[in-house]
Design an enzyme around this catalytic site. Structure first.
Site, PDB file in Angstrom:
ATOM      1  N   ASP A 187       0.868  -1.185   0.000  1.00  0.00           N
ATOM      2  CA  ASP A 187       0.000   0.000   0.000  1.00  0.00           C
ATOM      3  C   ASP A 187       0.896   1.223   0.000  1.00  0.00           C
ATOM      4  O   ASP A 187       1.818   1.330   0.804  1.00  0.00           O
ATOM      5  CB  ASP A 187      -0.881   0.001   1.255  1.00  0.00           C
ATOM      6  CG  ASP A 187      -1.757   1.240   1.326  1.00  0.00           C
ATOM      7  OD1 ASP A 187      -2.433   1.541   0.324  1.00  0.00           O
ATOM      8  OD2 ASP A 187      -1.756   1.912   2.370  1.00  0.00           O
ATOM      9  N   GLU A 271      -1.730  -1.187  -5.837  1.00  0.00           N
ATOM     10  CA  GLU A 271      -3.013  -0.643  -6.276  1.00  0.00           C
ATOM     11  C   GLU A 271      -2.739   0.240  -7.492  1.00  0.00           C
ATOM     12  O   GLU A 271      -1.686   0.863  -7.586  1.00  0.00           O
ATOM     13  CB  GLU A 271      -3.697   0.134  -5.155  1.00  0.00           C
ATOM     14  CG  GLU A 271      -2.791   1.145  -4.540  1.00  0.00           C
ATOM     15  CD  GLU A 271      -3.240   1.654  -3.202  1.00  0.00           C
ATOM     16  OE1 GLU A 271      -4.445   1.786  -2.997  1.00  0.00           O
ATOM     17  OE2 GLU A 271      -2.367   1.938  -2.384  1.00  0.00           O
ATOM     18  N   CYS A 338     -12.054  -4.342   5.298  1.00  0.00           N
ATOM     19  CA  CYS A 338     -11.423  -5.210   6.293  1.00  0.00           C
ATOM     20  C   CYS A 338     -10.705  -6.348   5.570  1.00  0.00           C
ATOM     21  O   CYS A 338     -11.274  -7.004   4.705  1.00  0.00           O
ATOM     22  CB  CYS A 338     -12.474  -5.759   7.245  1.00  0.00           C
ATOM     23  SG  CYS A 338     -11.841  -7.020   8.344  1.00  0.00           S
ATOM     24  N   CYS A 357     -12.241  -3.278  12.542  1.00  0.00           N
ATOM     25  CA  CYS A 357     -13.432  -3.646  11.777  1.00  0.00           C
ATOM     26  C   CYS A 357     -14.679  -3.612  12.651  1.00  0.00           C
ATOM     27  O   CYS A 357     -14.697  -4.175  13.741  1.00  0.00           O
ATOM     28  CB  CYS A 357     -13.244  -5.033  11.166  1.00  0.00           C
ATOM     29  SG  CYS A 357     -14.662  -5.539  10.189  1.00  0.00           S
ATOM     30  N   ASP A 367      -2.522   1.014   7.456  1.00  0.00           N
ATOM     31  CA  ASP A 367      -1.803   0.828   6.196  1.00  0.00           C
ATOM     32  C   ASP A 367      -1.497  -0.649   5.936  1.00  0.00           C
ATOM     33  O   ASP A 367      -1.546  -1.109   4.799  1.00  0.00           O
ATOM     34  CB  ASP A 367      -0.500   1.644   6.191  1.00  0.00           C
ATOM     35  CG  ASP A 367      -0.777   3.138   6.151  1.00  0.00           C
ATOM     36  OD1 ASP A 367      -1.875   3.510   5.710  1.00  0.00           O
ATOM     37  OD2 ASP A 367       0.100   3.915   6.571  1.00  0.00           O
TER      38      ASP A 367
HETATM   39 ZN   LIG Z   1     -13.837  -7.504   9.378  1.00  0.00          ZN
END
Ligand SMILES: [Zn+2]
Length: 414
Positions: A187, A271, A338, A357, A367
């Protein structure tokens, strides 16, 4: 076949330095004249000849110019043709909508010219120095910091605040055996330049931020000086030196980071970022002024300071050399998803650094969580959970079957 660039510092004699400056000056002039012709006279040219101005038409006129002026004929014709090709490419890119309209080249900023590969020769002098034969200039020494491999496609000579440099673009015949090392998700961010799915977080040196501040101060000082004065020239030199230093430090760091990754991992998943869209100004128009313009400008500066694009370029060829490959996945909501259960919830991202989460209770550094999401997007399991099919774009020329990723419960630990 791998395409690579090798850049070396030239050590020209004072006479050669004058010649280099003369070559760059004449090529710049030709570029600017050719640009003016395309910009201001294309309609007249079309009504006269029935054709559009193109590379061949401009190259023909170049030959006429060379007959007329000795000082233009004194500079290698291929260098001038390459300059016209540059302009042609600039126009093609503008037609395609991937670049802005070409602008004139400026002295002190675009001091550059290019030879074709078959025109230049290199030979080794001793452990530290080699020399390159440039047509109409002669043998010029360069500091041989690493071995040049492959067939030279072209050689570009350019000037920056640290002096004259030569870059060889080479093609290397290379077939690497398939790499079976594990995969990793990466990331890219501003607080941490790179966060790996293994939990490591890497950041560009702090010195870069300090240097950027110094450069901004120097820039401000430059704007207060009188144009053309000696103090102006001195201040401009200072800005250019700081800028060259920053880009060297940044590039060095990215070389090291990408080398490390390419040695440890077979597949690296990134990404798919559009840096240009991300760093668009928030200024807006006079009718609809934008909001938070200064803050956005600051963010843009920090994004550009990270050098995300350069990292991708370096990593790609380093992986290819070792038989690994680079994979890009869509970037949407990586910071709010998540990595354990795949739920997207903006509440889960509690702060810059922490992710917790709301659905399954999984907690991690934000990150690192994003890096794991990126890694898992490369496998089918995550696509199904998120409810859409995310295609993977393999950027090597030969597309190979993706290597096995670690199971989702492993969280990307390799
Ligand atoms: Zn989760």
């Amino acid at each position: 076949m791998i395409q690579r660039g090798y850049r070396y510092k030239l050590g020209p004699t004072p006479e050669q330095e004058d010649l280099l400056a003369q070559f760059a000056g004449v090529c710049r002039l030709i570029y600017n004249i050719a640009l003016e012709q395309r910009r201001d006279h294309w309609q007249r040219f079309r009504s006269r000849t029935g054709q559009n101005i193109s590379y061949p038409s401009q190259a023909r006129e170049l030959t006429l110019l060379r007959d007329e002026f000795d000082w233009i004929a004194a500079v290698s014709q291929t260098c001038q043709q390459q300059t016209l090709r540059d302009l042609d490419r600039a126009y093609q890119n503008w037609f395609k909508g991937i670049a802005k309209y070409p602008t004139p080249r400026k002295k002190g900023r675009n001091d550059t010219f290019r030879y074709q590969g078959r025109e230049v020769q290199t030979r080794k002098l001793n452990g530290k120095w080699s020399e390159v034969r440039l047509p109409k200039i002669g043998w010029v020494g360069y500091r041989d910091t690493r071995a040049l491999r492959g067939k030279i496609n072209n050689a570009t000579i350019s000037l920056d605040a640290k002096g004259w440099h030569i870059s060889f673009a080479v093609a290397i015949e290379h077939e690497a055996p398939a790499n079976i090392a594990p995969s990793v998700g990466v990331d890219r961010g501003v607080a941490n330049t790179l966060a790996l799915s293994t939990g490591e977080r890497l950041c560009v040196p702090e010195r870069l931020i300090k240097l950027e501040k110094r450069q901004r101060r120097a820039q401000k000082m430059l704007s207060r000086r009188k144009r053309g004065s000696r103090r102006y020239a001195k201040a401009r030199k200072r800005v250019a030196t700081l800028s060259a230093l920053r880009s060297r430090i940044r590039k060095d760091w990215h070389h090291r980071a990408s080398l490390d990754l390419s040695r440890r991992f077979g597949t690296v998943v990134l990404e798919d970022l559009k840096t240009r869209n991300m760093t668009a100004s928030a200024k807006g128009s006079a009718d609809e002024p934008g909001r938070m313009v200064r803050q956005k400008a600051g963010l843009n500066r920090s994004i550009l300071n990270q050098g995300w694009h350069i990292f991708e370029t370096l990593l790609e060829y380093k992986l290819e050399e070792r038989g690994g490959y680079l994979c890009k996945v869509p970037a949407h909501y990586t910071s709010q998803t998540c990595a354990e259960c795949g739920t997207v919830d903006r509440e889960s991202r509690q702060s810059q650094a922490s992710f917790s989460c709301k659905h399954c209770g999984h907690t991690d550094h934000a990150d690192t969580n994003a890096a794991k999401v990126i890694l898992r997007r490369n496998t089918a399991s995550m696509d199904m959970e998120e409810g859409h099919w995310l295609s993977c774009e393999v950027s090597t020329r030969k597309s190979r079957k993706a290597l096995e990723n670690p199971p989702p419960s492993g969280g990307g630990r390799c």
